[in-house]
Design an enzyme around this catalytic site. Structure first.
Site, PDB file in Angstrom:
ATOM      1  N   LYS A   1     -58.292 -16.199  -2.050  1.00 30.93           N
ATOM      2  CA  LYS A   1     -59.450 -17.060  -1.796  1.00 30.93           C
ATOM      3  C   LYS A   1     -59.480 -18.221  -2.787  1.00 30.93           C
ATOM      4  CE  LYS A   1     -63.769 -16.984  -3.303  1.00 30.93           C
ATOM      5  NZ  LYS A   1     -64.108 -18.407  -3.430  1.00 30.93           N
TER       6      LYS A   1
ATOM      7  N   GLY B   1     -61.204 -17.404 -13.538  1.00 37.42           N
ATOM      8  CA  GLY B   1     -62.501 -18.055 -13.418  1.00 37.42           C
ATOM      9  C   GLY B   1     -63.351 -17.774 -14.634  1.00 37.42           C
ATOM     10  N   SER B   2     -64.658 -17.761 -14.437  1.00 45.26           N
ATOM     11  CA  SER B   2     -65.560 -17.647 -15.581  1.00 45.26           C
ATOM     12  C   SER B   2     -65.611 -16.217 -16.112  1.00 45.26           C
ATOM     13  CB  SER B   2     -66.962 -18.090 -15.182  1.00 45.26           C
ATOM     14  OG  SER B   2     -67.525 -17.139 -14.315  1.00 45.26           O
ATOM     15  N   THR B   3     -65.942 -16.088 -17.381  1.00 44.41           N
ATOM     16  CA  THR B   3     -66.091 -14.774 -18.006  1.00 44.41           C
ATOM     17  C   THR B   3     -67.232 -14.002 -17.354  1.00 44.41           C
ATOM     18  OG1 THR B   3     -65.166 -15.523 -20.091  1.00 44.41           O
ATOM     19  CG2 THR B   3     -66.634 -13.622 -20.191  1.00 44.41           C
TER      20      THR B   3
ATOM     21  N   GLY C   1     -65.963 -12.606 -14.213  1.00 44.35           N
ATOM     22  CA  GLY C   1     -64.965 -11.610 -14.592  1.00 44.35           C
ATOM     23  C   GLY C   1     -65.614 -10.275 -14.935  1.00 44.35           C
TER      24      GLY C   1
ATOM     25  N   GLU D   1     -58.226 -13.691 -15.925  1.00 40.70           N
ATOM     26  CA  GLU D   1     -57.966 -14.830 -16.808  1.00 40.70           C
ATOM     27  C   GLU D   1     -59.247 -15.628 -16.830  1.00 40.70           C
ATOM     28  OE1 GLU D   1     -57.659 -18.129 -18.026  1.00 40.70           O
ATOM     29  OE2 GLU D   1     -56.063 -18.741 -16.669  1.00 40.70           O
TER      30      GLU D   1
ATOM     31  N   CYS E   1     -59.317 -23.982 -18.879  1.00 46.24           N
ATOM     32  CA  CYS E   1     -59.827 -22.837 -19.637  1.00 46.24           C
ATOM     33  C   CYS E   1     -59.227 -22.782 -21.034  1.00 46.24           C
ATOM     34  CB  CYS E   1     -59.575 -21.539 -18.877  1.00 46.24           C
ATOM     35  SG  CYS E   1     -57.929 -21.455 -18.196  1.00 46.24           S
TER      36      CYS E   1
ATOM     37  N   GLU F   1     -68.321 -22.401 -23.896  1.00 45.91           N
ATOM     38  CA  GLU F   1     -67.371 -23.175 -23.108  1.00 45.91           C
ATOM     39  C   GLU F   1     -68.118 -24.216 -22.281  1.00 45.91           C
ATOM     40  OE1 GLU F   1     -65.286 -21.128 -19.914  1.00 45.91           O
ATOM     41  OE2 GLU F   1     -63.449 -22.184 -20.456  1.00 45.91           O
TER      42      GLU F   1
END
Lengths: 493, 306
Positions: free
Chosen positions: A197, A249-251, A254, A271, A305, A402
């Protein structure tokens, strides 16, 4: 006398000789009016019959509309992937698998220009980057992993390996085609099949890749591409017949994925975010370090990132480095992503621009000094001037969180031990940079830095043969290189 | 003013900034990615032509040859109106007088190479006499070579003193200091030699004699431009830059222009502060100017060789 003068000296980059517009030709790319889902080697209408618009962030004009996949669509894609895995892909001799992947790599090269144009149109990144970095590196990933397909016995000597099955892959909007390549190439080279996706703001190059895959003759169902937003991603993560989740993507997301797959058999590679310390010592080659800092933070509008968003400069050279950074951002060209001279393109989405603006305000409130280049910005679209914050403290939010935009937080330090402690003082640990002319210092620093990638006297260098991944909340698992094979394999006996 | 703040306080040149070769080359190649089209190309080409030091430095140079070159300098291509002249003629000292006479009041400068060019292997008093001779013959500009042997031996004071002595001998003539970067070996040494030359009074720093390969390259020129920038911020004094040798195509010259624009900016984008030392660049630039104006390339035969 001259010394007193130096405070007022200024170079003038507003030159009488300037560059004429040099736009890449849009018509060299074909974008369909509407894109369906790519399932089982064919284009399939979404069962909910819903589509969403994808726009050009540089002018907010609609480029196309893209299918919104629901749970039933994801289920169909997973079934196709399972079927292809059991009946074709896992049985196929590895050297045959490799041939298909080589073919995809070559076809990406052949269509490089079109892919680059679409990447810049849909995502806002400058054509110089999509042309010289994103597309060629994507092709290189396919070439690299195609080579591994029939050599897995050499990757893991004296071990027998088998694929995991169906991999669900969810990728971000900052390097749409390249991230698709990072995910698909190792997965199918090791004998897995894929449901991928792309991010909802940047689906087009993944769909172009689907066209390439279709044309390449890759067996039906080996790669399935479903478009949609968070709900589609959740459907993939929660699908019971998926063996492996690979997410970039984002933490924040995640962590949601990690919770969702707890207690299941699904393997995962995550990641996630980063806040990379880029450290300049007083004995560094200063001009090259400044250039490295510029590339580290302004590459892809800072939507990276591993971007070097957290600059540490040894106090004795801080003034000089900041002056040089200020001069350098004056010569960065901000504007039309399709112009070959553009250095900084559009911010990927309105939402991301709002996030960046939020942090600019936080930085100012925290008492940091903001400096932006004097460039003018286009009227429409999403834009942010290259921005430096000086006088930043370790405890400032702009130094800890971030931002994912062209915003650099600059801090100073005195000793080696101090900067190591500060640079490791972060929940993230994806990347870092060290600038010094002294070899022994490089080894000392890089060994003590808790980051997945540490660059010395360079920044943001990527190669398919080099593993990439994080420490701490930047994720786990490695992508790229020999290490990138392992997350897609079971090693038996 | 304290002595330590003076422009003439001599720094320890062994502490000149270090240069990372990979980084410098990467940065230099970035300038070549700029796309120069349409009016920006035409204006750039005219600027390049106007920055050329049209050069003949051969053992077989004669007054006849130099006269022809001077005419070319004043009238690069009369077939097309609106073409600027070059900046200067660059010759050996023995040819200064005839060049000066031929160029008359055209505004084109006469530059002379001096100091036992190209090797620089002569005693200092000979070099000073060489310089004074050229200046007395009417040279507006003087291109000296540094003593590379002394430089490699670490005798920076010798190199510094020599440049300062030649500067003194120049009087009102502007001094260009040739580092002969092809003999220096590393960017660290190019930077160090640049710092010595500027501190000793150079009005220009120049890459090469054209007699040694490699001559001018973009990375080496970048290192020197950055030295000029740092010196400017430190002292407030502008120093010019002259890459020489190996730049024979318009496209490459435009890349150099991009580099000057983005490293030093507007104040250096003119022939008072930036020059190309070249013999064959002019005709390629002319050919491109005509192409930009007419849309077609003319054969090389339409452009005079001298």
């Amino acid at each position: 006398m001259a010394k007193a003068k130096s405070n007022t000296l200024k170079l003038n980059f507003d030159t009488s000789w300037s560059y004429a517009p040099a736009p890449e030709n849009k018509s060299a790319a074909t974008i369909k009016k509407q894109y369906d889902l790519f399932i089982n080697g064919d284009w399939v209408k979404p069962s909910g019959n819903k589509y969403f618009d994808t726009i050009n962030p540089a002018n907010e004009e609609k480029l196309s509309e893209v299918a919104d996949a629901n749970m039933a669509d994801v289920d169909a894609a997973v079934k196709a992937a399972r079927n292809a895995y059991e009946k074709i892909w896992k049985k196929m001799p590895a050297k045959e698998r490799g041939k298909y992947i080589f073919r995809i790599a070559r076809m990406i090269q052949e269509k490089a220009r079109e892919l680059a144009i679409i990447e810049s149109l849909d995502g806002g990144k400058p054509i110089r980057e999509s042309r010289d970095f994103d597309v060629p590196t994507a092709a290189n990933h396919f070439f690299y992993y195609a080579g591994w397909a029939d050599k897995l016995d050499y990757a893991f000597p004296n071990r027998l390996s088998e694929p995991l099955g169906v991999a669900g892959q969810i990728i971000p909007w900052n390097f749409p085609l390249l991230m698709a390549a990072w995910k698909i190439a190792p997965a199918i080279a090791t004998g897995n099949t894929v449901v991928l996706k792309p991010a909802e703001t940047t689906s087009l190059t993944a769909l172009k890749l689907a066209e390439i895959i279709q044309e390449s003759g890759l067996p039906e169902g080996v790669v399935n591409i479903v478009t949609g937003a968070g709900a589609t991603g959740a459907a993939i993560v929660n699908h019971p017949d998926i063996n492996k989740i690979a997410f970039t993507g984002s933490t924040e997301v995640g962590k949601i994925i990690q919770r969702a797959i707890a207690g299941t058999n699904k393997k995962a590679t995550l990641e996630l975010g980063g806040k990379a310390a880029n450290i300049i010592f007083e004995d560094a080659p200063i001009d090259q370090a400044v250039e490295g800092v510029i590339n580290g933070i302004f590459f892809n509008q800072g939507h990276v990132c591993c971007s070097g968003s957290w600059l540490y400069v040894q106090e004795s050279v801080a003034k000089e480095v900041i002056r040089k950074l200020k001069d350098r951002i004056e010569s960065l060209i901000v504007g039309d992503p399709l112009d070959k001279n553009t250095d900084i393109g559009a911010i990927n989405s309105r939402q991301q621009l709002e996030t960046i603006d939020k942090y600019l305000n936080i930085g100012k409130k925290e008492g940091a000094e903001m400096y932006q280049s004097s460039c003018s910005l286009p009227g429409k679209g999403f834009w942010c001037r290259p921005t430096l914050f000086t006088n930043v403290a370790q405890s400032n939010r702009i130094a800890q969180e971030e931002i994912f935009g062209p915003v650099l937080a600059i801090l100073t330090f005195r000793t080696d031990d101090e900067v190591i402690e500060k640079a490791n003082n972060s929940p993230y640990g994806l990347s870092a940079g060290v600038w010094t002319d002294k070899g022994s210092k490089i080894f000392n620093m890089t060994r003590r830095m808790r980051a997945g990638v540490v660059w010395a006297n360079t920044f943001n260098k990527f190669d398919p043969s080099s593993p990439f991944g994080g420490y701490k909340e930047s994720g786990f698992g490695r992508e790229g290189g020999l290490h990138g094979l392992l997350p897609y394999l079971n090693l038996i006996n | 003013m304290k002595r330590s703040e003076s422009l003439f306080a001599i720094p320890d040149f062994s502490l000149s900034p270090r240069i990372d070769q990979v980084g410098a080359e990467e940065r230099a190649s970035r300038f070549t990615k700029r796309s120069i089209k349409k009016e920006s190309k035409l204006n750039g080409l005219k600027l390049v032509l106007n920055m050329i030091d049209l050069t003949t430095l051969e053992g077989k140079d004669t007054e006849g040859k130099v006269r022809q070159l001077c005419y070319k300098a004043m009238h690069p291509h009369d077939a097309v109106p609106g073409i600027p002249t070059v900046a200067a003629i660059c010759v050996y000292p023995s040819m200064v007088k005839v060049a000066k006479k031929t160029l008359g009041d055209s505004g084109i400068k006469v530059a002379s190479v001096v100091t036992a060019f190209p090797s620089g292997q002569a005693p200092r008093d000979v070099k000073i006499r060489d310089t004074k001779f050229a200046v007395n013959e009417g040279a507006d500009e003087v291109d000296m070579v540094i003593s590379r042997g002394k430089f490699h031996a670490g005798d920076y004071n010798f190199v510094f003193d020599e440049i300062a002595a030649i500067k003194e001998a120049c009087g009102d003539a502007r001094l260009k200091v040739i580092l002969e970067t092809g003999e220096l070996g590393t960017f660290d040494k190019v930077r160090r030699a640049s710092d010595i030359a500027m501190q000793a009074g150079a009005d220009f720093i120049k890459t090469s004699t054209g007699k040694i390969q490699p001559a001018a390259t973009m990375p080496v020129t970048l290192v020197m431009l950055e030295a000029i920038r740092d010196f400017y911020y430190k002292t407030g004094r502008m120093v010019g830059m002259k890459p020489a040798g190996g730049i024979s195509k318009s496209k490459l010259a435009l890349h150099y222009l991009v580099m000057v624009k983005e490293v030093l900016g507007e104040d250096w984008l003119n022939n008072h502060w930036f020059r190309f030392g070249a013999s064959s660049l002019a005709n390629d630039v002319l050919m491109q100017i005509v192409k930009e104006k007419t849309g077609v390339y003319q054969a090389a035969n339409y452009f005079s060789v001298d």
